[in-house]
Design a protein around this motif. Structure first.
Motif, short mmCIF file in Angstrom:
data_model
loop_
_atom_site.label_atom_id
_atom_site.label_comp_id
_atom_site.label_asym_id
_atom_site.label_seq_id
_atom_site.Cartn_x
_atom_site.Cartn_y
_atom_site.Cartn_z
N VAL A 254 -4.24 23.44 64.95
CA VAL A 254 -4.65 24.66 65.66
C VAL A 254 -4.76 25.80 64.67
N ASP A 255 -5.76 26.69 64.90
CA ASP A 255 -5.92 27.86 64.03
C ASP A 255 -6.18 29.13 64.83
N ASP A 256 -6.06 29.04 66.15
CA ASP A 256 -6.34 30.21 66.99
C ASP A 256 -5.24 30.46 68.00
N GLU A 260 3.99 33.15 68.85
CA GLU A 260 4.75 33.18 70.10
C GLU A 260 4.37 32.01 71.01
N VAL A 261 3.06 31.72 71.08
CA VAL A 261 2.60 30.62 71.92
C VAL A 261 3.07 29.28 71.37
N ILE A 262 3.03 29.13 70.04
CA ILE A 262 3.49 27.88 69.43
C ILE A 262 4.97 27.67 69.70
N ALA A 263 5.77 28.72 69.56
CA ALA A 263 7.21 28.60 69.81
C ALA A 263 7.46 28.21 71.27
N HIS A 264 6.74 28.83 72.18
CA HIS A 264 6.89 28.48 73.60
C HIS A 264 6.47 27.04 73.86
N ALA A 265 5.37 26.60 73.23
CA ALA A 265 4.87 25.25 73.43
C ALA A 265 5.88 24.21 72.93
N ILE A 266 6.48 24.45 71.78
CA ILE A 266 7.46 23.51 71.23
C ILE A 266 8.65 23.38 72.18
N ALA A 267 9.08 24.51 72.76
CA ALA A 267 10.17 24.45 73.73
C ALA A 267 9.77 23.62 74.95
N ARG A 268 8.52 23.75 75.40
CA ARG A 268 8.04 22.96 76.54
C ARG A 268 8.03 21.48 76.20
N PHE A 269 7.60 21.14 74.97
CA PHE A 269 7.55 19.72 74.57
C PHE A 269 8.95 19.10 74.58
N MET A 270 9.93 19.84 74.07
CA MET A 270 11.30 19.33 74.04
C MET A 270 11.85 19.17 75.46
N ASP A 271 11.53 20.13 76.33
CA ASP A 271 11.99 20.02 77.72
C ASP A 271 11.36 18.82 78.41
N ALA A 272 10.15 18.44 77.98
CA ALA A 272 9.45 17.31 78.60
C ALA A 272 9.91 15.96 78.07
N GLY A 273 10.86 15.96 77.13
CA GLY A 273 11.40 14.69 76.65
C GLY A 273 11.06 14.34 75.23
N ALA A 274 10.39 15.23 74.49
CA ALA A 274 10.09 14.94 73.08
C ALA A 274 11.39 14.79 72.30
N ARG A 275 11.37 13.90 71.31
CA ARG A 275 12.53 13.72 70.45
C ARG A 275 12.55 14.75 69.32
N ASP A 276 11.40 15.26 68.94
CA ASP A 276 11.32 16.30 67.91
C ASP A 276 9.94 16.94 68.02
N ALA A 277 9.83 18.18 67.57
CA ALA A 277 8.55 18.88 67.57
C ALA A 277 8.59 19.91 66.45
N ARG A 288 -9.58 28.05 56.40
CA ARG A 288 -8.86 28.81 57.43
C ARG A 288 -7.40 28.36 57.50
N PRO A 289 -6.45 29.32 57.57
CA PRO A 289 -5.04 28.93 57.76
C PRO A 289 -4.81 28.48 59.19
N GLY A 290 -3.91 27.52 59.33
CA GLY A 290 -3.60 27.02 60.66
C GLY A 290 -2.27 26.31 60.66
N TYR A 291 -2.01 25.54 61.73
CA TYR A 291 -0.76 24.80 61.86
C TYR A 291 -1.05 23.36 62.30
N LEU A 292 -0.29 22.43 61.71
CA LEU A 292 -0.25 21.07 62.22
C LEU A 292 0.92 20.99 63.20
N GLU A 312 -1.01 23.60 76.70
CA GLU A 312 -0.30 24.74 76.12
C GLU A 312 -1.01 25.32 74.89
N LEU A 313 -1.65 24.45 74.12
CA LEU A 313 -2.26 24.89 72.86
C LEU A 313 -3.77 25.09 72.95
N GLY A 314 -4.38 24.61 74.04
CA GLY A 314 -5.83 24.75 74.19
C GLY A 314 -6.62 23.87 73.24
#
Length: 396
Positions: A254-256, A260-277, A288-292, A312-314
């Protein structure tokens, strides 16, 4: 994966477990040296039980009634260099918890507190340690039926302490057709600790048998071999049968999206049962700078979490790397009593276990932060003191 399979079909006692592991290839010199720290050198012989050749190990000691603290002191002073001493301590803590559940607080060990019982537990834990096992699989434990006699008089089989240990360990049991006590509290506690420390492999895939051993009990009935069988096997498949050993990896770039949205999304993933995010800074196409965004999850939850990532990430695409095998260390959290600046407090410490020994430990941050505020010392110093104290205790 190297798995130890224990078959207590004809019973389980400390001496039978130790002998079976020795017969299966445990290092005899190390095991005997550990046991000699508690009693005189044990007698090891080859015997026959109803046509089955087995190893018999015998230790001789006078009966002694001890409390848990006295048993642990005996362990610490007599056998401080035993490689599996921490495991032996946990076996006795299991027995003590069961005895207190049955009889109330401040119990005394009777038969279990004698030096020969301590030596059996030390020997069995050391034997497991020397085998280099990844997992332990316990087949159903045969308990026997009827009544038995002990220091508290006549009791129903299984003995109350044995039943309490097995209940908390969630081990499968059967009554069997044989009268008498086939599984002792010591045997039950050892089986429970072995499975907890080394981890149960779940449903075993195909395997090849690498070693086979039999440990003999005291009795020699004609109708059934009074032995416990141990097998060391190597699984031939890549999946151990434990669903926690296999995970899917989900990734998207993602690059857009804001932090704040990424932090919220990671919390949602963990709540949904992810083992790590995690979110890893990268440089994408056109500089372009972005995030994996990488999420690790169990296969059965990967579709749900992939859909959540898209929402969550679009993002329009999620890469899935399926069925990746991972190593999972056995871990426990223990309370360690620590004194800092005149204040004593119990602090939780996470321990990582491998082959029955602690290979890493880490103080839990939030309780350490609160302790730091109370004593007015930097939290990094409090963490250091807690972990140093914990290492001293687990290495006793």
């Amino acid at each position: 994966m190297r798995v130890l399979i224990l078959d207590p079909f004809h019973g389980a006692a400390g001496d039978m477990i130790t002998a079976a592991l020795l017969d299966c290839g445990a290092d005899r010199n190390i095991v005997v040296r550990a046991m000699k720290a508690v009693v005189a050198e044990p007698k090891i012989s080859r015997v026959t039980r109803a046509g089955i050749q087995a190893l018999r190990i015998e230790t001789k000691a006078l009966p002694v009634h001890r409390t848990l603290s006295e048993v642990l002191e005996r362990l610490d002073t007599a056998a401080p260099h035993v490689p599996a001493l921490a495991m032996a301590r946990r076996v006795f803590e299991r027995i003590n918890a069961a005895e207190e559940e049955v009889h109330g607080g401040h119990v005394h060990f009777h038969e279990i507190g004698a030096d020969d019982a301590i030596a059996d537990i030390v020997g069995a834990c050391t034997a497991l340690h020397t085998l280099g096992i990844d997992r332990v699989h316990i087949l159903p434990v045969t308990l026997g039926h009827g009544t038995g006699t002990g220091s508290h008089g006549t009791f129903p089989i299984p003995a109350p302490a044995t039943a309490a240990i097995l209940r908390h360990a969630n081990l499968s049991t059967i009554s069997g057709v044989h009268a008498g006590e086939l599984c002792t509290p010591t045997g039950a506690a050892l089986l429970a600790e072995f499975q907890a420390a080394a981890g149960a492999p779940g449903e075993l895939p195909a395997y090849t048998i690498k070693a086979l051993g039999y440990g003999a009990g005291t009795r020699d009935p004609a109708h059934a071999p009074n032995v416990l069988r141990a097998m060391v096997v190597e699984t031939t498949g890549t999946n151990s049968g434990n669903p926690e050993d296999t995970v899917d990896i989900l990734e998207t770039n993602v690059d857009d999206v804001s932090g704040e949205v990424i932090a919220h999304a990671i919390a949602r993933f963990m709540d949904a049962g992810a083992r790590d995010a995690s979110a890893i800074p990268i440089v994408m196409k056109k500089g372009r700078p972005g995030y994996l965004i990488r999420v690790i999850c169990l296969p059965e939850t990967s579709t749900k979490i992939a859909e959540l990532m898209a929402m969550e990430l679009g993002t329009l695409g999620i890469r899935c790397i399926p069925s990746v095998h991972r190593f999972i260390a056995e871990r426990t959290v223990e309370e360690i009593e620590v004194e800092i600046a005149g204040t004593t407090k119990k602090c939780p410490v996470k321990l990582g276990w491998m082959h029955g020994s602690v290979y890493m430990l880490k103080a839990e941050f939030e309780p350490a932060r609160i302790f730091s505020s109370e004593v007015g010392i930097p939290v990094r110093e409090v963490l250091r003191i807690i972990e140093e104290t914990a290492w001293k205790q687990v290495r006793k």
